[in-house]
Structures are given as C-alpha cells and as structure tokens.
Design a protein around this motif. Structure first.
Motif, short mmCIF file in Angstrom:
data_model
loop_
_atom_site.label_atom_id
_atom_site.label_comp_id
_atom_site.label_asym_id
_atom_site.label_seq_id
_atom_site.Cartn_x
_atom_site.Cartn_y
_atom_site.Cartn_z
N LEU A 6 9.26 -4.36 8.48
CA LEU A 6 8.68 -3.42 7.24
C LEU A 6 9.88 -2.27 6.62
O LEU A 6 9.92 -2.56 5.35
N GLY A 7 10.33 -1.72 7.28
CA GLY A 7 11.69 -0.79 6.89
C GLY A 7 11.03 0.08 5.92
O GLY A 7 9.91 0.79 5.94
N GLU A 8 11.60 0.28 4.52
CA GLU A 8 11.26 0.97 3.36
C GLU A 8 10.39 0.14 2.54
O GLU A 8 10.03 0.73 1.48
N ARG A 9 9.86 -1.04 3.01
CA ARG A 9 9.00 -1.77 2.07
C ARG A 9 7.60 -1.32 1.96
O ARG A 9 7.03 -1.64 1.00
N VAL A 10 7.12 -0.83 2.95
CA VAL A 10 5.77 -0.43 3.03
C VAL A 10 5.50 1.12 3.14
O VAL A 10 5.87 1.49 4.09
N ALA A 11 4.76 1.65 2.49
CA ALA A 11 4.63 3.09 2.27
C ALA A 11 3.52 3.44 3.48
O ALA A 11 2.43 2.82 3.48
N ALA A 12 3.97 4.21 4.50
CA ALA A 12 2.82 4.62 5.34
C ALA A 12 2.41 6.10 4.82
O ALA A 12 3.18 7.01 4.95
N PRO A 13 1.17 6.16 4.56
CA PRO A 13 0.64 7.15 3.95
C PRO A 13 0.47 8.44 4.96
O PRO A 13 -0.03 8.39 6.00
N ASP A 14 0.67 9.86 4.30
CA ASP A 14 0.33 10.87 5.03
C ASP A 14 -1.15 11.51 4.98
O ASP A 14 -1.70 11.66 3.86
N VAL A 15 -1.89 11.32 5.79
CA VAL A 15 -3.30 11.64 5.70
C VAL A 15 -3.57 13.12 5.05
O VAL A 15 -4.57 13.23 4.36
N LYS A 16 -2.72 13.98 5.33
CA LYS A 16 -3.06 15.39 4.67
C LYS A 16 -2.88 15.12 2.97
O LYS A 16 -3.62 15.74 2.23
N SER A 17 -1.71 14.34 2.65
CA SER A 17 -1.40 14.49 1.47
C SER A 17 -2.47 13.53 0.64
O SER A 17 -2.71 13.88 -0.67
N VAL A 18 -2.75 12.42 1.27
CA VAL A 18 -3.82 11.60 0.40
C VAL A 18 -5.18 12.38 0.38
O VAL A 18 -5.75 12.32 -0.86
N THR A 19 -5.56 13.18 1.30
CA THR A 19 -6.70 13.89 1.34
C THR A 19 -6.85 14.91 0.28
O THR A 19 -7.75 15.21 -0.50
N LYS A 20 -5.70 15.81 0.16
CA LYS A 20 -5.56 16.72 -0.79
C LYS A 20 -5.48 16.09 -2.15
O LYS A 20 -6.38 16.91 -3.13
N ASN A 21 -5.00 14.97 -2.39
CA ASN A 21 -4.92 14.52 -3.65
C ASN A 21 -6.28 13.88 -3.94
O ASN A 21 -6.81 13.80 -5.28
N VAL A 22 -7.01 13.36 -3.31
CA VAL A 22 -8.44 13.03 -3.45
C VAL A 22 -9.35 14.14 -3.86
O VAL A 22 -9.96 14.24 -4.76
N ILE A 23 -9.44 15.31 -3.33
CA ILE A 23 -9.96 16.42 -3.52
C ILE A 23 -9.51 16.97 -4.53
O ILE A 23 -10.51 17.31 -5.64
#
Length: 535
Positions: free
Chosen positions: A203-220
């Motif tokens: 995988l290396g840099e090819r797949v983004a591992a999401p940050d749950v805090k950032s994802v949740t904040k953007n959803v809100i």
C-alpha cells in the motif's frame, strides 16, 4: 561488481563453413559487459546510467520499434492519442527529474496540472479519495461509514497482530461501511481478484488511511478534504503522450548501442553460458544481464523448469485500454476533471481519464474534418459527412483475470453504454473515433503468495548474473510507477558496476517517503542531494 578484464569473444568457423566459403553469411556474434533487455522506463534507466559510467560496454534490445514499453502511447487513424493506461509524471527522485528534463528541456514541452479527481458513487461525484470525503455521501451512507470508522479506531487500541490480508487491513482502518461502499468493489474492479486474496504491504502512499476526527468534523460542517497524495500536482508532456517522454530519453543514447524491432527480439536466454539469441540470428554474449521483460516470460525463454514452476506462483491481471473520441465542446459536466474512479457495476471500467484535458494535442485540432461513426447510444448518425471539431476524448481501463472474466468482443460497446450510465456522455453525443487494445500483463498482483516467490526467484536469477527489474521484471507494484521503474534500472546498473545498494527494489517504503536522499544527474556524474519532492 563488474570485472572489466574480459576477452572479446570471436566466432570460430566450422570446417564445413571454411569448405563452403560461407563465412560471409554467418550469424553475427557480439560481446558486451552488460546487456539490457527491454526499452521501457526500467531498461532505459539502466542504459542511461551505463552510458554515464565510463567503462562497461553495453547494449539495449527491445522487440518493439518504438521504446516506451508499458509507458508508450498509441495514435488512432483519426489522430486521437491514448496511453497504455493512466500515466502521469510525479517524482520521488531528482535524478529522474533531471533525466526527463534533459530529454524534454523546454517549458512548452510540458503542461502542469492540479489533480481534479472524483469517485462516482451512487449517482454522486465524490472528491477523491472517497474515504476522506464521506461528507459528500448520502446521509445513510455517512452514518454507516462513520460508525465503521469509530469502531475501527476503538478496536485498533487492542489489536496486537498484523492484518492477514488487504481485506482485513481495510476493515481495521476503515470499518465495514467504507469497505462495502468503495474499497472492496473498487479494488476488485482494479485488481480482478477479491481483496482477501491480496497482501497489504504494497500500500505505501497509494491508499489514504482516513482520520476519524477529520472525517467526522467534515461531515458535521459539510466540508470536503483537501488534495491528498503524491500526484496532487502532476506534469504531462505537451506532445506525443507519455510515450513521447521515453522516445526522447532513448534519443539521448548512442544509436550504435540500441537494437529495436525484429533485430532486438529475444528468442532464447542461455543463462549458463551467458548468451542471448535474437530473432535475426544475432548472438549476444554478456557478463551481466538486466532483464525488464516479465520475469515469467524470462524464465520460459531460459528453459529453466524449476524457475518456470516457481514463477507460476506469481499472479497478474490483464488490462483493456479503451478510447472514445467525441465531437463537440467539452461538456460542463466534465470540466477540468483528470481521472475518475468507478466502484459500481453499472460500467465495466474502474477508471476513466479525460485524456483531452491533459494536452490540446492529445486529439485532432478543431479544423480536422472527421465523420461521425456512431452516436452514444449506438445508433447510426443522420449523416456520415466529415465535419470539423472541436474534439475531446475519454480513456477507460478494464481489468481481466480468471477470477474476473471479460466479454472482450462486446467490451467497447459495453464501455460506451457505461459512459452513458454514469452520465459521462449522452445518448446523442457524436463518437468520431474508438480504440481498444488488450495488454496481457497489465498489473502485477500483490498476492498473498508474492513475497514467498520473489524471495526465491529474484536471488536465483541474480546468482546467474541476471538482474530482473521493472514493473513485471521484479513484480512489485508498490515501486511500479514511471519514476520507480526508471530508477530500478538506474540502481541495477549502479549495483552491477559499483556494488551500490538498490534502494527502490529493497526499501520501497523509504523511497516513497517524503524525506530521502536521492541520486542526482550533474554533468554525467553522481552526487547526493537532499530531496525536495518534485511537484
């Protein structure tokens, strides 16, 4: 390291040849220190480096008349260009930058683009990567994805074992919501095998591992994430497509050391006697061999049954590249999009590239007159009269394997219907050109068995003085981009001549990192400079 103390091998005529006076028609036999098989990015990287080093004699051969390999470009009769898959230039190496800038040195040789990329998901265009932009999904999908992300983050606190496969990595990083919405269906379409059949170390840099805090904040807040990844900005050659880069690089090498086409086609590799036979009858004696053809094809040409059996543990998918050229102004719905991802089953392709957006020379100019071949829905046009443009184009990629068969005879038609299903084109759009080409070796699969095979196969070949490198030569997709592939060749040459460490092959996580030390081309010599990652 290479020993230059060698004797030039000379062919001794047989008694019958002397008797018949046939020496004039004898097969040519030549000797070099290093033979390079294949003129794709890896082979050209090896040849470029060998040409800089004072000492070893070398020769590069390729069965194709035009260099480039899996980074080449085709042109249709109507004048539309299509790469062998989706390629763009972004670099981890200053040396690579220097070499391609030497080959294409002018400002007007290149276009620089900001990546504009989306995922087509449930009728929506979601900014790439989808896992960072859950905020753009429908509410029920947002809930499912966030729930999975939170559970995955909580479970990560107690996980003490490594994931067993790629599927387990997905679940641990993202949870079942994102796995089912995007990761599982998309990766199956790309790799043509289930995610349970793949390892995760690639995988290396090819797949983004999401940050749950950032994802949740953007959803809100209803916001999207910024551009992610090493190709957020990329370059593309103004003319001749990606293949034009490698044609230009090949031109920087001496003509006397290149054999392309029928007189560069390898028919047999005699590894024990270090002799390679070419289609035209030439025999090349070598001390060291840099091979960039697919390693499974190499061992077949060697006739080494033990290595042939070993190579059967390597898996790959085939790739269909499909091009559709259209008349008309680029639609507003397409805009400046670069490439787009399609995880769902309403189209056979997993990726579409708006190839006309990369360069105005990737399609015929506006005043070119072309007849309409068909409309988007497959119906015949009202007139076959040739008319002027403007023109635009889409390039599609479809994977194929025994676990994901493809109806090749109807794939072009099905792909055009898929473009309508995903609202890329409309039923009445005028199609003036189509293109379809299948590449047997498309992607080297990072299967569960891969490392076990490579840890035996590559050392066994190197023990025979064969450095097998490249996208399929060393079978590591994580270092299979153009810059990686080129440097695999460069570093193989340095290892042969100077005993230097092959960083790209052996330490892919290091070379894919943002802070590393790179080779740099300066007046043909090698120095080291702190890498400032190229745009």
């Amino acid at each position: 390291m290479l020993n230059y103390a060698r004797q030039t091998l000379k062919r001794v005529p047989s008694f019958q040849e002397l008797l018949q006076g046939t020496m004039g028609s004898a097969k040519e036999e030549i000797s070099v220190d290093v033979l390079v098989i294949g003129a794709g990015p890896t082979g050209l990287g090896a040849a470029k480096r060998l040409n800089q080093i004072d000492g070893p004699s070398w020769l590069i051969v390729d069965s194709n008349e035009i260099p480039g390999g899996l980074a080449s470009t085709d042109t249709t009769d109507e004048g539309f260009l299509y790469d062998v898959g989706g390629h763009v230039i972004f670099s981890h190496y200053k040396y690579f930058d220097d070499c391609i800038n030497e080959a294409l040195p002018n400002d007007d040789d290149w276009y620089t683009h900001q990546r504009i990329s989306y995922v087509r998901c449930k009728g929506l265009w979601v900014p790439y990567p989808l896992q960072n932009n859950v905020s753009m999904l429908k509410k029920e999908d947002q809930v499912e994805c966030i729930d999975g992300l939170i559970n995955a983050a909580l479970e990560a606190r107690t996980n003490t074992t490594k994931p067993a496969n790629f599927d387990e990595w997905i679940l641990r990083q993202m949870g079942p919501g994102l796995a089912n919405v995007f990761m599982r269906p998309y990766n199956y379409k790309v790799w043509a095998v289930p995610t349970t059949d793949m390892q995760y170390q690639w995988l290396g840099e090819r797949v983004a591992a999401p940050d749950v805090k950032s994802v949740t904040k953007n959803v809100i807040l209803g916001k999207t994430a910024g551009n992610w990844g090493p190709n957020a900005t990329f370059r593309f050659p103004a003319r001749d497509g990606t293949g034009g880069i490698w044609i230009a690089v090949a031109k920087t090498l001496p003509e006397s050391k290149k054999r392309f086409g029928s007189n560069g086609t390898v028919t047999k590799v005699d590894a024990d006697n270090k002799r390679v036979s070419l289609k035209d009858g030439t025999v090349v004696n070598y001390q060291k061999l840099v091979n960039t053809m697919a390693v499974d094809a190499l061992v077949e040409k060697m006739g080494d049954q033990k290595l042939v059996d070993l190579s059967k543990g390597l898996f790959y998918s085939s790739t269909h590249v499909i091009g559709v050229g259209l008349r008309g102004e680029r639609p507003e719905r397409i805009g400046d999009k670069c490439w787009l991802y399609f995880p769902e089953d309403n189209c056979p392709f997993y990726r579409a590239t708006i190839f006309s957006n990369y360069s105005p020379y990737n399609q015929p100019q506006k005043d070119a007159k072309l007849p309409t071949q068909q409309l988007g829905d497959g119906s015949a046009p009202s007139s076959k009269e040739a008319k002027e443009g403007p023109y635009w184009s889409i390039m599609l990629e479809v994977s194929e394997s025994s676990k994901k068969p493809v109806d090749g005879a109807n794939l072009l038609k099905d792909s055009i219907q898929g473009l309508i299903n995903t609202e890329m084109i409309k039923p009445g759009d005028e199609i003036v050109s189509t293109y379809h080409r299948r590449f047997d070796h498309g992607y080297p699969t990072p299967s569960l068995e891969r490392e076990g095979v490579l840890k035996q196969l590559l050392p066994a070949l190197q023990a025979k003085d064969i450095w097998s490198r490249g996208r399929f030569g060393s079978w590591r997709y994580e270092v299979g981009n153009q810059d990686h592939s080129f440097m695999l060749g460069v570093e193989a040459a340095d290892n042969i001549v100077n005993g230097a460490v092959e960083l790209t092959l052996n330490y892919p996580d290091f070379v894919n990192g943002r802070q590393n030390t790179e080779r740099r081309l300066v007046d043909g010599s090698q120095v080291f400079a702190k890498n400032k990652k190229a745009a």
